[in-house]
Motif scaffolding. Structure first.
Motif, mmCIF file in Angstrom:
data_model
loop_
_atom_site.group_PDB
_atom_site.id
_atom_site.type_symbol
_atom_site.label_atom_id
_atom_site.label_comp_id
_atom_site.label_asym_id
_atom_site.label_seq_id
_atom_site.Cartn_x
_atom_site.Cartn_y
_atom_site.Cartn_z
ATOM 1 N N UNK A 27 -3.400 -4.053 4.793
ATOM 2 C CA UNK A 27 -2.317 -4.671 4.008
ATOM 3 C C UNK A 27 -0.961 -4.427 4.677
ATOM 4 N N UNK A 28 -0.755 -3.206 5.189
ATOM 5 C CA UNK A 28 0.521 -2.894 5.849
ATOM 6 C C UNK A 28 0.708 -3.749 7.101
ATOM 7 N N UNK A 29 -0.357 -3.837 7.884
ATOM 8 C CA UNK A 29 -0.290 -4.592 9.135
ATOM 9 C C UNK A 29 -0.024 -6.075 8.852
ATOM 10 N N UNK A 30 -0.669 -6.591 7.847
ATOM 11 C CA UNK A 30 -0.537 -8.013 7.538
ATOM 12 C C UNK A 30 0.867 -8.379 7.073
ATOM 13 N N UNK A 31 1.514 -7.422 6.407
ATOM 14 C CA UNK A 31 2.903 -7.664 5.995
ATOM 15 C C UNK A 31 3.793 -7.839 7.230
ATOM 16 N N UNK A 32 3.521 -7.035 8.266
ATOM 17 C CA UNK A 32 4.350 -7.102 9.478
ATOM 18 C C UNK A 32 4.271 -8.474 10.142
ATOM 19 N N UNK A 33 3.108 -9.131 9.993
ATOM 20 C CA UNK A 33 2.922 -10.421 10.671
ATOM 21 C C UNK A 33 3.020 -11.608 9.697
ATOM 22 N N UNK A 34 3.350 -11.312 8.443
ATOM 23 C CA UNK A 34 3.468 -12.350 7.411
ATOM 24 C C UNK A 34 2.175 -13.133 7.147
ATOM 25 N N UNK A 35 1.069 -12.433 7.088
ATOM 26 C CA UNK A 35 -0.179 -13.055 6.612
ATOM 27 C C UNK A 35 -0.341 -12.670 5.148
#
Ligand code: AMP
Length: 412
Positions: A27-35
Protein backbone atom coordinates in the motif's frame (compact mmCIF):
# COMPACT_ATOMS: atom_id res chain seq x y z
CA UNK A 1 -11.24 -35.16 11.15
CA UNK A 2 -11.88 -32.91 8.14
CA UNK A 3 -8.63 -31.51 6.77
CA UNK A 4 -7.88 -28.51 4.60
CA UNK A 5 -7.94 -29.02 0.83
CA UNK A 6 -4.62 -30.09 -0.66
CA UNK A 7 -2.70 -27.07 -1.96
CA UNK A 8 -4.39 -24.62 0.44
CA UNK A 9 -2.83 -23.19 3.57
CA UNK A 10 -4.02 -21.62 6.79
CA UNK A 11 -2.31 -18.37 7.63
CA UNK A 12 -1.73 -18.95 11.32
CA UNK A 13 -1.68 -16.22 13.96
CA UNK A 14 2.12 -16.41 14.20
CA UNK A 15 2.36 -15.63 10.48
CA UNK A 16 -0.49 -13.23 9.78
CA UNK A 17 1.57 -10.24 10.90
CA UNK A 18 4.06 -11.06 8.15
CA UNK A 19 1.28 -10.91 5.59
CA UNK A 20 0.15 -7.60 6.98
CA UNK A 21 3.71 -6.26 6.84
CA UNK A 22 3.95 -7.23 3.17
CA UNK A 23 0.53 -5.78 2.43
CA UNK A 24 1.39 -2.54 4.21
CA UNK A 25 4.57 -2.31 2.18
CA UNK A 26 2.50 -2.71 -0.99
CA UNK A 27 0.00 0.00 0.00
CA UNK A 28 2.84 2.41 0.84
CA UNK A 29 4.67 1.69 -2.39
CA UNK A 30 1.54 2.08 -4.48
CA UNK A 31 0.86 5.50 -3.02
CA UNK A 32 4.30 6.64 -4.21
CA UNK A 33 3.44 5.69 -7.79
CA UNK A 34 -0.24 6.72 -7.67
CA UNK A 35 -1.76 3.28 -8.23
CA UNK A 36 -5.21 2.82 -6.63
CA UNK A 37 -6.41 -0.38 -5.02
CA UNK A 38 -9.30 -2.34 -6.55
CA UNK A 39 -11.03 -5.48 -5.31
CA UNK A 40 -12.91 -7.56 -7.84
CA UNK A 41 -15.07 -10.65 -7.11
CA UNK A 42 -13.38 -13.97 -6.42
CA UNK A 43 -15.53 -15.65 -9.10
CA UNK A 44 -16.52 -14.54 -12.56
CA UNK A 45 -18.31 -15.97 -15.57
CA UNK A 46 -16.07 -18.67 -17.03
CA UNK A 47 -16.01 -17.01 -20.48
CA UNK A 48 -14.07 -14.10 -19.03
CA UNK A 49 -11.08 -16.38 -18.51
CA UNK A 50 -11.50 -18.67 -21.52
CA UNK A 51 -11.67 -15.66 -23.84
CA UNK A 52 -8.85 -13.67 -22.29
CA UNK A 53 -6.32 -16.24 -21.10
CA UNK A 54 -6.97 -18.53 -24.05
CA UNK A 55 -8.45 -22.04 -24.42
CA UNK A 56 -5.09 -23.63 -25.19
CA UNK A 57 -3.25 -22.40 -22.12
CA UNK A 58 -2.52 -24.70 -19.19
CA UNK A 59 -4.60 -22.49 -16.91
CA UNK A 60 -7.79 -22.75 -18.95
CA UNK A 61 -7.33 -26.27 -20.27
CA UNK A 62 -6.63 -27.98 -16.96
CA UNK A 63 -6.26 -25.74 -13.92
CA UNK A 64 -9.48 -23.79 -13.44
CA UNK A 65 -11.98 -24.38 -10.66
CA UNK A 66 -15.13 -24.20 -12.73
CA UNK A 67 -18.65 -25.01 -11.56
CA UNK A 68 -22.24 -24.46 -12.53
CA UNK A 69 -24.43 -22.50 -10.18
CA UNK A 70 -28.11 -23.34 -9.82
CA UNK A 71 -28.88 -20.81 -12.56
CA UNK A 72 -26.93 -23.05 -14.97
CA UNK A 73 -24.27 -20.42 -15.53
CA UNK A 74 -20.69 -21.61 -15.63
CA UNK A 75 -18.63 -19.77 -13.03
CA UNK A 76 -14.91 -19.95 -12.29
CA UNK A 77 -12.78 -19.05 -9.29
CA UNK A 78 -10.37 -16.47 -10.65
CA UNK A 79 -7.02 -18.03 -11.65
CA UNK A 80 -5.53 -14.53 -12.00
CA UNK A 81 -6.82 -10.98 -11.69
CA UNK A 82 -5.89 -9.16 -14.89
CA UNK A 83 -8.98 -10.21 -16.85
CA UNK A 84 -11.25 -9.22 -13.95
CA UNK A 85 -9.62 -5.79 -13.67
CA UNK A 86 -10.04 -5.30 -17.43
CA UNK A 87 -13.71 -6.34 -17.17
CA UNK A 88 -14.21 -3.96 -14.27
CA UNK A 89 -12.61 -1.12 -16.21
CA UNK A 90 -14.84 -1.68 -19.23
CA UNK A 91 -18.01 -2.27 -17.22
CA UNK A 92 -17.57 0.92 -15.22
CA UNK A 93 -16.44 3.01 -18.16
CA UNK A 94 -13.41 4.06 -16.20
CA UNK A 95 -11.13 5.08 -19.05
CA UNK A 96 -13.51 7.70 -20.37
CA UNK A 97 -12.93 9.89 -17.32
CA UNK A 98 -9.37 8.80 -16.77
CA UNK A 99 -7.38 7.78 -19.86
CA UNK A 100 -4.33 7.11 -17.69
CA UNK A 101 -5.57 4.65 -15.09
CA UNK A 102 -3.40 2.77 -12.63
CA UNK A 103 -4.77 0.00 -10.43
CA UNK A 104 -3.36 -2.55 -8.04
CA UNK A 105 -4.80 -5.52 -6.20
CA UNK A 106 -3.86 -8.02 -3.53
CA UNK A 107 -5.82 -11.23 -3.17
CA UNK A 108 -6.21 -14.99 -3.54
CA UNK A 109 -6.09 -16.77 -6.92
CA UNK A 110 -7.04 -20.40 -7.62
CA UNK A 111 -5.37 -22.90 -9.92
CA UNK A 112 -5.54 -26.67 -9.77
CA UNK A 113 -1.81 -27.24 -10.09
CA UNK A 114 0.19 -30.07 -8.54
CA UNK A 115 0.96 -28.74 -5.06
CA UNK A 116 4.59 -28.45 -3.99
CA UNK A 117 6.77 -25.94 -2.17
CA UNK A 118 6.02 -22.55 -3.72
CA UNK A 119 3.11 -23.88 -5.76
CA UNK A 120 -0.37 -23.95 -4.28
CA UNK A 121 -3.97 -24.24 -5.40
CA UNK A 122 -4.98 -21.12 -3.52
CA UNK A 123 -2.20 -18.54 -3.56
CA UNK A 124 -2.00 -14.78 -3.28
CA UNK A 125 -0.87 -12.24 -5.80
CA UNK A 126 -0.05 -8.58 -5.65
CA UNK A 127 -0.51 -7.14 -9.09
CA UNK A 128 -0.68 -3.83 -10.90
CA UNK A 129 -2.40 -2.84 -14.13
CA UNK A 130 -1.58 0.44 -15.90
CA UNK A 131 -4.33 1.01 -18.44
CA UNK A 132 -4.71 3.53 -21.28
CA UNK A 133 -1.35 4.71 -22.60
CA UNK A 134 0.97 2.67 -24.75
CA UNK A 135 4.21 4.02 -23.38
CA UNK A 136 7.62 2.45 -22.96
CA UNK A 137 8.12 4.70 -19.91
CA UNK A 138 5.02 3.15 -18.37
CA UNK A 139 6.23 -0.39 -19.14
CA UNK A 140 9.49 0.47 -17.42
CA UNK A 141 7.64 2.05 -14.48
CA UNK A 142 5.86 -1.26 -13.87
CA UNK A 143 9.17 -3.14 -13.98
CA UNK A 144 10.76 -0.63 -11.62
CA UNK A 145 7.89 -1.00 -9.16
CA UNK A 146 8.42 -4.75 -9.03
CA UNK A 147 12.17 -4.33 -8.59
CA UNK A 148 11.78 -1.66 -5.90
CA UNK A 149 9.23 -3.85 -4.13
CA UNK A 150 11.67 -6.75 -3.86
CA UNK A 151 14.58 -4.45 -3.05
CA UNK A 152 12.59 -2.95 -0.18
CA UNK A 153 12.88 -6.36 1.52
CA UNK A 154 16.61 -6.37 0.79
CA UNK A 155 16.22 -9.37 -1.52
CA UNK A 156 19.41 -10.28 -3.26
CA UNK A 157 19.86 -12.79 -6.06
CA UNK A 158 16.93 -11.57 -8.12
CA UNK A 159 17.06 -11.56 -11.90
CA UNK A 160 14.95 -9.61 -14.36
CA UNK A 161 14.45 -11.27 -17.71
CA UNK A 162 12.73 -9.54 -20.59
CA UNK A 163 11.68 -10.38 -24.12
CA UNK A 164 9.38 -8.98 -26.76
CA UNK A 165 6.74 -11.16 -28.38
CA UNK A 166 5.50 -8.41 -30.73
CA UNK A 167 2.10 -8.46 -32.34
CA UNK A 168 -0.27 -11.37 -33.08
CA UNK A 169 1.00 -11.35 -36.63
CA UNK A 170 4.59 -11.65 -35.40
CA UNK A 171 3.61 -14.53 -33.22
CA UNK A 172 1.79 -16.34 -36.02
CA UNK A 173 4.86 -16.06 -38.25
CA UNK A 174 7.12 -17.10 -35.40
CA UNK A 175 4.97 -20.10 -34.45
CA UNK A 176 5.40 -21.48 -37.98
CA UNK A 177 9.18 -20.96 -37.83
CA UNK A 178 9.35 -22.61 -34.41
CA UNK A 179 7.30 -25.55 -35.64
CA UNK A 180 9.60 -25.89 -38.66
CA UNK A 181 12.52 -26.03 -36.22
CA UNK A 182 10.90 -28.59 -33.89
CA UNK A 183 9.20 -30.80 -36.49
CA UNK A 184 12.23 -32.87 -37.63
CA UNK A 185 12.97 -33.91 -34.05
CA UNK A 186 9.42 -33.85 -32.65
CA UNK A 187 9.52 -37.49 -31.53
CA UNK A 188 12.49 -36.65 -29.28
CA UNK A 189 10.46 -34.00 -27.45
CA UNK A 190 8.47 -34.82 -24.30
CA UNK A 191 4.83 -35.85 -24.39
CA UNK A 192 3.61 -32.41 -23.27
CA UNK A 193 5.60 -30.67 -25.99
CA UNK A 194 4.10 -33.01 -28.56
CA UNK A 195 0.68 -31.82 -27.47
CA UNK A 196 1.82 -28.18 -27.39
CA UNK A 197 3.15 -28.52 -30.92
CA UNK A 198 -0.43 -28.69 -32.18
CA UNK A 199 -2.18 -26.47 -29.65
CA UNK A 200 0.20 -23.85 -28.22
CA UNK A 201 3.65 -24.18 -29.81
CA UNK A 202 5.11 -21.13 -28.01
CA UNK A 203 4.87 -23.05 -24.76
CA UNK A 204 7.45 -25.52 -26.08
CA UNK A 205 10.01 -22.83 -25.22
CA UNK A 206 8.95 -22.98 -21.54
CA UNK A 207 9.66 -26.69 -21.24
CA UNK A 208 12.44 -27.47 -18.79
CA UNK A 209 12.89 -31.03 -20.12
CA UNK A 210 13.46 -29.87 -23.68
CA UNK A 211 15.46 -26.72 -22.93
CA UNK A 212 18.64 -28.22 -24.38
CA UNK A 213 16.96 -29.10 -27.70
CA UNK A 214 15.52 -25.58 -27.91
CA UNK A 215 18.91 -23.91 -27.63
CA UNK A 216 19.16 -23.30 -31.35
CA UNK A 217 15.50 -22.44 -31.85
CA UNK A 218 14.78 -19.24 -33.78
CA UNK A 219 14.37 -16.07 -31.68
CA UNK A 220 11.05 -14.26 -31.69
CA UNK A 221 12.75 -10.85 -31.62
CA UNK A 222 14.08 -11.57 -35.11
CA UNK A 223 10.44 -11.69 -36.27
CA UNK A 224 9.38 -8.33 -34.80
CA UNK A 225 7.97 -5.65 -37.05
CA UNK A 226 10.01 -2.44 -37.22
CA UNK A 227 7.72 -0.51 -34.88
CA UNK A 228 7.87 -3.29 -32.27
CA UNK A 229 11.64 -3.46 -32.60
CA UNK A 230 11.94 0.31 -32.00
CA UNK A 231 9.58 0.03 -29.04
CA UNK A 232 11.60 -2.79 -27.48
CA UNK A 233 14.86 -0.85 -28.04
CA UNK A 234 13.34 2.11 -26.22
CA UNK A 235 12.45 -0.11 -23.24
CA UNK A 236 15.99 -1.47 -23.08
CA UNK A 237 17.37 2.06 -23.29
CA UNK A 238 15.12 3.21 -20.44
CA UNK A 239 16.08 0.25 -18.27
CA UNK A 240 19.76 0.99 -18.78
CA UNK A 241 19.16 4.70 -18.11
CA UNK A 242 17.39 3.82 -14.85
CA UNK A 243 20.19 1.43 -13.90
CA UNK A 244 17.96 -1.63 -13.82
CA UNK A 245 19.88 -4.80 -14.66
CA UNK A 246 18.21 -7.17 -17.06
CA UNK A 247 18.83 -10.13 -19.30
CA UNK A 248 17.17 -10.88 -22.60
CA UNK A 249 15.63 -14.33 -22.48
CA UNK A 250 14.62 -15.60 -25.91
CA UNK A 251 12.65 -18.46 -24.40
CA UNK A 252 10.47 -16.14 -22.30
CA UNK A 253 7.07 -16.05 -24.00
CA UNK A 254 4.74 -16.35 -20.98
CA UNK A 255 1.83 -18.75 -21.15
CA UNK A 256 -1.08 -16.43 -21.77
CA UNK A 257 -2.55 -15.38 -25.11
CA UNK A 258 -3.21 -11.77 -24.27
CA UNK A 259 0.38 -10.54 -24.05
CA UNK A 260 1.95 -8.28 -26.69
CA UNK A 261 5.35 -6.61 -27.02
CA UNK A 262 7.25 -6.61 -23.74
CA UNK A 263 7.03 -9.63 -21.45
CA UNK A 264 9.10 -9.96 -18.29
CA UNK A 265 9.74 -12.19 -15.36
CA UNK A 266 11.58 -11.67 -12.09
CA UNK A 267 12.98 -14.75 -10.43
CA UNK A 268 15.08 -15.55 -7.41
CA UNK A 269 17.83 -18.12 -7.20
CA UNK A 270 16.89 -18.54 -3.51
CA UNK A 271 13.65 -20.27 -4.46
CA UNK A 272 14.56 -23.68 -5.90
CA UNK A 273 12.45 -25.04 -8.72
CA UNK A 274 9.52 -22.60 -8.36
CA UNK A 275 11.80 -19.61 -8.84
CA UNK A 276 9.43 -17.13 -10.53
CA UNK A 277 8.47 -14.30 -8.21
CA UNK A 278 6.76 -12.02 -10.64
CA UNK A 279 5.51 -12.13 -14.21
CA UNK A 280 4.22 -9.35 -16.36
CA UNK A 281 3.99 -7.65 -19.66
CA UNK A 282 1.92 -5.60 -22.03
CA UNK A 283 -1.50 -6.93 -22.99
CA UNK A 284 -2.99 -4.63 -25.60
CA UNK A 285 -5.34 -7.32 -26.98
CA UNK A 286 -7.12 -8.25 -23.79
CA UNK A 287 -9.79 -5.55 -23.72
CA UNK A 288 -11.12 -6.28 -27.19
CA UNK A 289 -10.95 -10.02 -26.49
CA UNK A 290 -13.56 -9.56 -23.73
CA UNK A 291 -15.80 -7.15 -25.58
CA UNK A 292 -14.22 -3.75 -24.97
CA UNK A 293 -12.45 -1.36 -27.30
CA UNK A 294 -8.81 -1.75 -28.23
CA UNK A 295 -6.99 -0.56 -25.10
CA UNK A 296 -3.31 -0.45 -24.29
CA UNK A 297 -2.37 -1.90 -20.90
CA UNK A 298 0.61 -3.27 -19.01
CA UNK A 299 1.02 -4.94 -15.64
CA UNK A 300 2.47 -7.69 -13.52
CA UNK A 301 1.53 -10.19 -10.83
CA UNK A 302 3.82 -11.23 -7.97
CA UNK A 303 3.33 -14.39 -5.93
CA UNK A 304 3.28 -13.47 -2.26
CA UNK A 305 3.75 -17.00 -0.86
CA UNK A 306 7.02 -17.23 -2.77
CA UNK A 307 8.16 -13.86 -1.47
CA UNK A 308 7.34 -15.04 2.04
CA UNK A 309 9.32 -18.26 1.51
CA UNK A 310 12.42 -16.21 0.70
CA UNK A 311 11.85 -13.78 3.57
CA UNK A 312 11.64 -16.69 5.98
CA UNK A 313 14.77 -18.19 4.54
CA UNK A 314 16.76 -14.96 4.91
CA UNK A 315 15.25 -14.48 8.39
CA UNK A 316 13.79 -11.13 7.45
CA UNK A 317 12.99 -9.09 10.54
CA UNK A 318 9.31 -8.16 10.33
CA UNK A 319 9.33 -6.37 13.71
CA UNK A 320 5.58 -5.81 13.67
CA UNK A 321 5.09 -9.00 15.67
CA UNK A 322 6.16 -7.35 18.90
CA UNK A 323 3.85 -5.20 20.96
CA UNK A 324 4.73 -1.86 22.54
CA UNK A 325 3.87 -2.44 26.17
CA UNK A 326 3.06 -5.20 28.62
CA UNK A 327 1.45 -4.14 31.89
CA UNK A 328 1.84 -6.59 34.77
CA UNK A 329 -0.44 -6.56 37.82
CA UNK A 330 -0.48 -8.16 41.32
CA UNK A 331 -4.06 -8.55 42.50
CA UNK A 332 -7.68 -7.71 41.77
CA UNK A 333 -7.17 -4.04 42.64
CA UNK A 334 -4.22 -3.60 40.30
CA UNK A 335 -5.96 -5.68 37.57
CA UNK A 336 -8.93 -3.32 37.76
CA UNK A 337 -6.61 -0.28 37.55
CA UNK A 338 -4.70 -1.86 34.65
CA UNK A 339 -7.89 -2.48 32.67
CA UNK A 340 -8.40 1.30 32.55
CA UNK A 341 -4.71 2.18 32.19
CA UNK A 342 -4.28 -0.18 29.21
CA UNK A 343 -7.26 1.41 27.55
CA UNK A 344 -5.81 4.90 28.04
CA UNK A 345 -2.52 3.82 26.44
CA UNK A 346 -4.38 2.28 23.52
CA UNK A 347 -6.26 5.53 22.98
CA UNK A 348 -2.79 7.06 22.66
CA UNK A 349 -1.94 4.53 19.94
CA UNK A 350 0.22 2.26 22.10
CA UNK A 351 -0.35 -1.49 21.64
CA UNK A 352 -0.79 -3.14 25.04
CA UNK A 353 -1.11 -6.66 26.38
CA UNK A 354 -1.99 -7.61 29.96
CA UNK A 355 -2.29 -10.83 31.94
CA UNK A 356 -5.64 -12.58 32.24
CA UNK A 357 -4.35 -15.83 33.73
CA UNK A 358 -3.62 -14.33 37.19
CA UNK A 359 -0.03 -15.48 36.99
CA UNK A 360 2.66 -14.38 39.44
CA UNK A 361 4.44 -11.16 38.37
CA UNK A 362 7.63 -13.09 37.55
CA UNK A 363 5.70 -15.34 35.15
CA UNK A 364 3.95 -12.34 33.61
CA UNK A 365 7.34 -10.79 32.86
CA UNK A 366 8.52 -14.02 31.27
CA UNK A 367 5.46 -13.87 29.05
CA UNK A 368 6.17 -10.21 28.19
CA UNK A 369 9.60 -11.35 27.06
CA UNK A 370 8.17 -14.18 25.01
CA UNK A 371 5.79 -11.91 23.09
CA UNK A 372 8.64 -9.43 22.59
CA UNK A 373 7.01 -6.52 24.39
CA UNK A 374 9.23 -3.47 23.92
CA UNK A 375 8.37 -1.99 27.34
CA UNK A 376 6.97 -3.26 30.61
CA UNK A 377 5.16 -1.62 33.50
CA UNK A 378 4.44 -3.34 36.82
CA UNK A 379 1.43 -1.88 38.60
CA UNK A 380 0.97 -2.38 42.37
CA UNK A 381 -0.37 -0.44 45.31
CA UNK A 382 2.35 2.27 45.21
CA UNK A 383 1.96 2.96 41.52
CA UNK A 384 -1.80 3.29 41.89
CA UNK A 385 -1.37 5.68 44.84
CA UNK A 386 1.30 7.90 43.25
CA UNK A 387 0.09 7.71 39.63
CA UNK A 388 3.70 7.07 38.61
CA UNK A 389 5.54 3.92 37.58
CA UNK A 390 8.89 2.80 36.23
CA UNK A 391 8.79 1.99 32.56
CA UNK A 392 11.33 -0.70 31.70
CA UNK A 393 12.86 -0.94 28.23
CA UNK A 394 13.20 -4.67 27.63
CA UNK A 395 16.13 -4.52 25.21
CA UNK A 396 18.56 -3.25 27.89
CA UNK A 397 16.63 -2.91 31.17
CA UNK A 398 16.73 0.93 31.07
CA UNK A 399 14.21 2.43 33.54
CA UNK A 400 12.37 5.74 33.35
CA UNK A 401 9.62 7.01 35.60
CA UNK A 402 6.45 7.92 33.71
CA UNK A 403 3.17 9.53 34.57
CA UNK A 404 0.24 7.09 34.46
CA UNK A 405 -2.44 9.75 34.23
CA UNK A 406 -1.43 10.90 30.75
CA UNK A 407 -0.60 7.28 29.66
CA UNK A 408 1.83 8.34 26.96
CA UNK A 409 4.78 6.19 26.01
CA UNK A 410 7.86 8.45 25.93
CA UNK A 411 10.28 8.09 23.06
CA UNK A 412 13.30 6.47 24.69
P1 AMP B 1 1.36 -15.88 -13.48
O1 AMP B 1 0.01 -15.28 -13.22
O2 AMP B 1 1.31 -17.33 -13.82
O3 AMP B 1 2.20 -15.05 -14.39
O4 AMP B 1 2.12 -15.85 -12.08
C1 AMP B 1 2.63 -14.70 -11.50
C2 AMP B 1 3.30 -15.08 -10.22
O5 AMP B 1 2.36 -15.67 -9.34
C3 AMP B 1 4.38 -16.13 -10.39
O6 AMP B 1 5.60 -15.53 -10.72
C4 AMP B 1 4.40 -16.77 -9.02
O7 AMP B 1 5.19 -16.00 -8.13
C5 AMP B 1 2.97 -16.69 -8.59
N1 AMP B 1 2.26 -17.98 -8.81
C6 AMP B 1 1.71 -18.44 -9.94
N2 AMP B 1 1.12 -19.64 -9.75
C7 AMP B 1 1.32 -19.95 -8.46
C8 AMP B 1 0.95 -21.07 -7.63
N3 AMP B 1 0.24 -22.08 -8.10
N4 AMP B 1 1.33 -21.04 -6.32
C9 AMP B 1 2.04 -20.00 -5.81
N5 AMP B 1 2.40 -18.93 -6.54
C10 AMP B 1 2.05 -18.90 -7.85
Amino acid sequence: MIKSVSGTQDILAENSFKWRAIENRIHDLMRLYNYKEVRTPIFEYTELFTRSIGEQTDIVSKEMYTFEDSGDRSLTLRPENTASVARMTIENNILRANPQTKFYYIGPMFRRERPQKGRYRQFHQFGIEAIGPKSAELDVETIMIAIRFFESFALKNITLKINSIGSKDTRDRYKEALKDFVRPQLDLYCEDCNKRFATNPLRILDCKKDAEKNKNAPHIIDFLEDSAKIYFDRIKELLIYNEINFEIDHSLVRGLDYYTDIVYEISSSDLGSQSALCGGGRYDYLFEEIGGQHTAAVGFACGLERLLLILEEIKYNFLQNSIDLFIASFDDDSRKYVSKLADKFRLNNVSVETDFLKKKVGKQLEYANKIEAKYVLVIGETEIKTGKANLKRMSDGFLQEIDLISAILPIL
